[in-house]
Design a protein around this motif. Structure first.
Motif, PDB file in Angstrom:
ATOM      1  N   SER A  82       0.831  -1.200   0.000  1.00  0.00           N
ATOM      2  CA  SER A  82       0.000   0.000   0.000  1.00  0.00           C
ATOM      3  C   SER A  82       0.869   1.254   0.000  1.00  0.00           C
ATOM      4  N   VAL A  83       0.264   2.371  -0.381  1.00  0.00           N
ATOM      5  CA  VAL A  83       0.964   3.659  -0.368  1.00  0.00           C
ATOM      6  C   VAL A  83       1.402   4.002   1.055  1.00  0.00           C
ATOM      7  N   ARG A  84       0.553   3.711   2.024  1.00  0.00           N
ATOM      8  CA  ARG A  84       0.895   3.994   3.418  1.00  0.00           C
ATOM      9  C   ARG A  84       2.181   3.259   3.827  1.00  0.00           C
ATOM     10  N   GLU A  85       2.283   2.001   3.418  1.00  0.00           N
ATOM     11  CA  GLU A  85       3.475   1.211   3.747  1.00  0.00           C
ATOM     12  C   GLU A  85       4.712   1.747   3.036  1.00  0.00           C
ATOM     13  N   VAL A  86       4.539   2.231   1.799  1.00  0.00           N
ATOM     14  CA  VAL A  86       5.664   2.838   1.072  1.00  0.00           C
ATOM     15  C   VAL A  86       6.186   4.043   1.839  1.00  0.00           C
ATOM     16  N   LEU A  87       5.288   4.896   2.320  1.00  0.00           N
ATOM     17  CA  LEU A  87       5.693   6.101   3.042  1.00  0.00           C
ATOM     18  C   LEU A  87       6.296   5.758   4.399  1.00  0.00           C
ATOM     19  N   GLN A  88       5.760   4.746   5.047  1.00  0.00           N
ATOM     20  CA  GLN A  88       6.279   4.368   6.365  1.00  0.00           C
ATOM     21  C   GLN A  88       7.691   3.808   6.279  1.00  0.00           C
ATOM     22  N   GLU A  89       8.109   3.345   5.101  1.00  0.00           N
ATOM     23  CA  GLU A  89       9.485   2.850   4.943  1.00  0.00           C
ATOM     24  C   GLU A  89      10.520   3.954   5.146  1.00  0.00           C
ATOM     25  N   ALA A  90      10.073   5.220   5.021  1.00  0.00           N
ATOM     26  CA  ALA A  90      10.979   6.334   5.273  1.00  0.00           C
ATOM     27  C   ALA A  90      11.382   6.393   6.752  1.00  0.00           C
ATOM     28  N   PHE A  91      10.582   5.762   7.629  1.00  0.00           N
ATOM     29  CA  PHE A  91      10.859   5.759   9.069  1.00  0.00           C
ATOM     30  C   PHE A  91      11.333   4.384   9.537  1.00  0.00           C
ATOM     31  N   GLU A  92      12.009   3.644   8.657  1.00  0.00           N
ATOM     32  CA  GLU A  92      12.369   2.265   8.965  1.00  0.00           C
ATOM     33  C   GLU A  92      13.188   2.152  10.250  1.00  0.00           C
ATOM     34  N   SER A  93      14.200   2.999  10.419  1.00  0.00           N
ATOM     35  CA  SER A  93      15.040   2.916  11.624  1.00  0.00           C
ATOM     36  C   SER A  93      14.242   3.253  12.876  1.00  0.00           C
ATOM     37  N   LEU A  94      13.366   4.247  12.793  1.00  0.00           N
ATOM     38  CA  LEU A  94      12.538   4.612  13.936  1.00  0.00           C
ATOM     39  C   LEU A  94      11.554   3.508  14.291  1.00  0.00           C
ATOM     40  N   ARG A  95      11.021   2.863  13.283  1.00  0.00           N
ATOM     41  CA  ARG A  95      10.049   1.790  13.520  1.00  0.00           C
ATOM     42  C   ARG A  95      10.736   0.586  14.192  1.00  0.00           C
ATOM     43  N   LYS A  96      11.998   0.346  13.872  1.00  0.00           N
ATOM     44  CA  LYS A  96      12.742  -0.725  14.544  1.00  0.00           C
ATOM     45  C   LYS A  96      12.927  -0.409  16.024  1.00  0.00           C
ATOM     46  N   ILE A  97      13.266   0.861  16.312  1.00  0.00           N
ATOM     47  CA  ILE A  97      13.405   1.274  17.710  1.00  0.00           C
ATOM     48  C   ILE A  97      12.071   1.129  18.435  1.00  0.00           C
ATOM     49  N   GLN A  98      11.004   1.573  17.771  1.00  0.00           N
ATOM     50  CA  GLN A  98       9.663   1.501  18.362  1.00  0.00           C
ATOM     51  C   GLN A  98       9.270   0.052  18.661  1.00  0.00           C
ATOM     52  N   LYS A  99       9.613  -0.846  17.746  1.00  0.00           N
ATOM     53  CA  LYS A  99       9.291  -2.266  17.936  1.00  0.00           C
ATOM     54  C   LYS A  99      10.055  -2.837  19.134  1.00  0.00           C
ATOM     55  N   ARG A 100      11.343  -2.480  19.236  1.00  0.00           N
ATOM     56  CA  ARG A 100      12.142  -2.968  20.363  1.00  0.00           C
ATOM     57  C   ARG A 100      11.620  -2.410  21.682  1.00  0.00           C
ATOM     58  N   GLN A 125      14.517   5.166  24.283  1.00  0.00           N
ATOM     59  CA  GLN A 125      13.522   6.246  24.340  1.00  0.00           C
ATOM     60  C   GLN A 125      14.149   7.597  24.009  1.00  0.00           C
ATOM     61  N   ASP A 126      15.370   7.820  24.534  1.00  0.00           N
ATOM     62  CA  ASP A 126      16.075   9.079  24.215  1.00  0.00           C
ATOM     63  C   ASP A 126      16.379   9.174  22.724  1.00  0.00           C
ATOM     64  N   ALA A 127      16.851   8.048  22.150  1.00  0.00           N
ATOM     65  CA  ALA A 127      17.163   8.035  20.711  1.00  0.00           C
ATOM     66  C   ALA A 127      15.904   8.236  19.882  1.00  0.00           C
ATOM     67  N   PHE A 128      14.823   7.611  20.288  1.00  0.00           N
ATOM     68  CA  PHE A 128      13.539   7.714  19.571  1.00  0.00           C
ATOM     69  C   PHE A 128      13.054   9.166  19.561  1.00  0.00           C
ATOM     70  N   ALA A 129      13.163   9.822  20.704  1.00  0.00           N
ATOM     71  CA  ALA A 129      12.723  11.226  20.792  1.00  0.00           C
ATOM     72  C   ALA A 129      13.638  12.140  19.984  1.00  0.00           C
ATOM     73  N   ALA A 130      14.964  11.893  20.092  1.00  0.00           N
ATOM     74  CA  ALA A 130      15.933  12.752  19.392  1.00  0.00           C
ATOM     75  C   ALA A 130      15.779  12.666  17.888  1.00  0.00           C
ATOM     76  N   GLU A 135       7.077  12.435  16.289  1.00  0.00           N
ATOM     77  CA  GLU A 135       6.474  13.287  15.254  1.00  0.00           C
ATOM     78  C   GLU A 135       6.302  12.545  13.931  1.00  0.00           C
ATOM     79  N   MET A 136       6.513  11.228  13.926  1.00  0.00           N
ATOM     80  CA  MET A 136       6.423  10.462  12.672  1.00  0.00           C
ATOM     81  C   MET A 136       5.089  10.683  11.970  1.00  0.00           C
ATOM     82  N   ASP A 137       4.017  10.416  12.682  1.00  0.00           N
ATOM     83  CA  ASP A 137       2.686  10.532  12.073  1.00  0.00           C
ATOM     84  C   ASP A 137       2.380  11.964  11.676  1.00  0.00           C
ATOM     85  N   LEU A 176      12.135  11.158   4.148  1.00  0.00           N
ATOM     86  CA  LEU A 176      13.491  10.695   4.478  1.00  0.00           C
ATOM     87  C   LEU A 176      14.354  11.825   5.036  1.00  0.00           C
ATOM     88  N   LYS A 177      14.064  13.067   4.591  1.00  0.00           N
ATOM     89  CA  LYS A 177      14.824  14.250   4.985  1.00  0.00           C
ATOM     90  C   LYS A 177      16.327  14.052   4.783  1.00  0.00           C
TER      91      LYS A 177
END
Length: 638
Positions: A82-100, A125-130, A135-137, A176-177
């Protein structure tokens, strides 16, 4: 600080050099526009900077740890993603942190390893915030709505059109910024609102931006530096596009004056050498022969300047209108059209009225998907309206240039495709095609190998050979370079017939079209004046309607119930997605507030320290989510 540098880079294509020993630098925070004629190597240069292509010699050096992303590099995704999943791939590293973090939260009930878990959780948590995890969504919401692709989020990427894919990939790259953002014609598939949003976004972008574009207004509003690429050389100009045009003209005039002075000097030296040789022969004087030879050596050693190109070759466009049409060219009365896709039906427009008269130059503007191209097809009679009537005037000879004009056979050559329309001898056909910048062997290229700009030039060449008095144009400037756009503008200005055009090129709209039709919310509104004037009048009209509505409510409190009933009917029939989302966000915020209140109550009575920590962590997560919801609500409310 230096972000990227090209060092003596060379690249050839098919044995022909594109550029040689080219060097340039890009600094952090640079917003650079790259301009030049089609085929000069702008896209190749972007691919070299992105690492997609390798140079024949030289190298590209980047700031350590920096990231580069190119819009032209469209990823290959699975057909059903889906398009949503394509866009969420831009936050791949953050999503890994969130999952952990979620995994650690589930383990916090184990008191034996609680201290170790808390230590790792705190670091994450500090890395996720930094990194902006909370602000992903919000960031995705901002980009998706700015580019107008919110309705595509649940669609499959494989089912999207080419233009929709380009917009989704642009959104992915913006999310991706990267430190260096490389954009190749980013405005080609965007409507006016999305273009203006992208301008604002790039003005505030913290990284470096290098954009290839032929949109003159876009370049004026975004870039602070211009790379002018021509003949395998890049000249750097500081300022926006308008400043570049003025500065380049001054430089060319100075170069031409210097060139003329040198030519005068060369001519005088050649005449002096000639006289000395004549005198030496007549007087049989060896010293004069030596002086003539010395002067000739000095002339040969002179670094001779090339004659500056004051004006590049442009397309030789000439629309010669045939027999004039009647006074009323096209009249639409109460026209409506619905769109059916994937089992769903949507009203494009309804009750549209439009009158185009002889010699009118009318522009149709509006958001992508509003039905502009469909309206043109209804005018050409290639599409039937669902309701209303279409009256076509007498003696019309219509030339129609569609946005996605394809060719029946992509395997034939440019020359063959042109002769199918022109019906002329090969020699004359090649002469005519040269006016559209198809020179020499390029007329034997197959259609499938043509770029977007070359395809548009060929379609314009075919259109020239038709005896027409009405032009219907759908995004005619797409893929054309600035010189070709200027040639098209000058030609249309001299056209003695009627023009109806769909475009999002604001410079083009402001230069030619005295009547602007704005298609939005299924309604077509006519404004007398060019695009900038129409935009002001549209805003004034909307402001007046809002003011009148407020006055009526204030002056007639007895009518509140009637007004409220009418408002509810209007909202139920034509409520915007923004209002729906605002209502949903308010409901989500209320739910989040209740959850946080329940956690507060539970924490007051909880005695177990490990359980208390879990409750506190849950509250922190909920408060972060609530803050995100408030940010989204604030953005939408503005």
């Amino acid at each position: 600080m230096l972000l990227c540098a090209m060092d003596k880079m060379s690249k050839a294509w098919g044995g022909a050099p594109i550029f040689k020993n080219m060097s340039l630098e890009i600094q952090e925070g640079d917003r650079i526009g790259m301009v030049g004629p089609n085929g000069c190597g702008k896209t190749t240069l972007l691919k070299l900077l992105a690492g997609i292509e390798t140079p024949d010699s030289g190298a590209v050096h980047y700031k350590k740890g920096s990231q580069t992303a190119l819009l032209d590099q469209i990823p290959h995704y699975e057909q059903e993603i889906s398009v949503r999943e394509v866009l969420q791939e831009a936050f791949e590293s953050l999503r890994k942190i969130q999952k952990r973090m979620s995994e650690l939260e589930a383990l916090m009930t184990d008191s034996l390893i609680l201290e170790k878990i808390l230590q790792e959780y705190g670091v994450l948590q500090d890395a996720f915030a930094a990194l902006g995890g909370y602000e992903m969504d919000s960031n995705m919401f901002k980009v998706v709505n700015g580019l107008g692709i919110s309705q595509l989020l649940d669609n499959k990427f494989g089912h999207l059109s080419g233009g929709e894919r380009t917009k989704v990939c642009l959104a992915h790259i913006l999310l991706l910024k990267p430190d260096l953002l490389l954009l190749d014609e980013p405005t080609n598939h965007l409507d006016l609102n999305a273009v203006e949003w992208l301008e604002s976004y790039l003005q505030d972008y913290k990284g470096g931006v290098l954009v290839v574009s032929h949109d003159r207004y876009f370049l004026d509003r975004v870039v602070t530096k211009v790379f002018d690429m021509e003949g395998g050389v890049i000249d750097v100009y500081h300022g926006n596009y308008s400043t570049f045009v003025e500065e380049k003209e001054r430089n060319l005039l100075l170069e031409f004056a210097t060139y003329q002075e040198q030519q005068k000097k060369i001519k005088k030296m050649e005449e002096a050498i000639k006289r000395l040789r004549v005198w030496a022969a007549q007087a049989d004087n060896p010293k004069m022969f030596k002086r003539a030879a010395a002067m000739q050596k000095a002339l040969d050693r002179m670094d001779k300047l090339n004659r500056p190109i004051l004006e590049r070759k442009k397309m030789g466009l000439t629309f010669e209108a045939g027999e004039r049409s009647g006074n009323d060219v096209v009249q639409l009365e109460h026209v409506g059209k619905s769109f059916h896709r994937n089992g769903e039906s949507r009203i494009l427009f309804d009750n549209v009225n439009m009158l185009v008269r002889f010699k009118d130059c009318a522009a149709i503007v509006g958001e992508n998907g509003s039905g502009k191209s469909t309206l043109l097809k209804i005018i050409t009679s290639s599409l039937k309206p669902d309701s209303g009537s279409v009256k076509i005037g007498s003696s019309l000879k219509v030339g129609y240039l569609a946005q996605q004009d394809g060719f029946d056979d992509e395997e034939i050559t440019v020359l063959d495709a042109y002769r199918q329309t022109a019906m002329v001898e090969e020699g004359e056909a090649r002469h005519q095609l040269a006016k559209f910048l198809f020179y020499g062997a390029s007329v034997f290229r197959k259609l499938k190998s043509l770029s977007g700009g070359e395809r548009m030039r060929l379609r314009l060449a075919q259109l020239m050979m038709q005896d027409i008095n009405v032009l219907l144009l759908d995004e005619p400037t797409n893929h054309l370079d600035i010189d070709s756009r200027e040639a098209l503008e000058d030609t249309l200005k001299e056209f003695s017939g009627t023009i109806v055009c769909v475009s999002h090129d604001r410079y083009f709209l402001n230069k030619l079209f005295d009547v602007t039709y704005w298609l939005e919310h299924g309604k077509l509104t006519q404004y007398a004046g060019r695009y900038d004037e129409a935009r002001i009048k549209r805003e004034e009209l909307n402001q007046t309607l809002r003011s009148k509505q407020a006055e009526n409510i204030h002056k007639n409190p007895a009518r509140d119930k009637t007004i409220e009933s009418e408002r509810k009917t209007l909202v139920s029939n034509d409520i915007s997605s923004r209002e729906k989302k605002l209502a949903k966000l308010e409901a989500d915020i209320a739910v989040m507030e209740r959850k946080i209140a329940l956690l507060d109550e539970a924490m007051l009575v909880e005695q177990d320290s490990s359980r208390l920590f879990v409750l506190h962590s849950e509250k922190m997560i909920l408060e972060s989510e609530r803050e995100l919801l408030y940010q989204q609500w604030g953005t939408m409310a503005e």
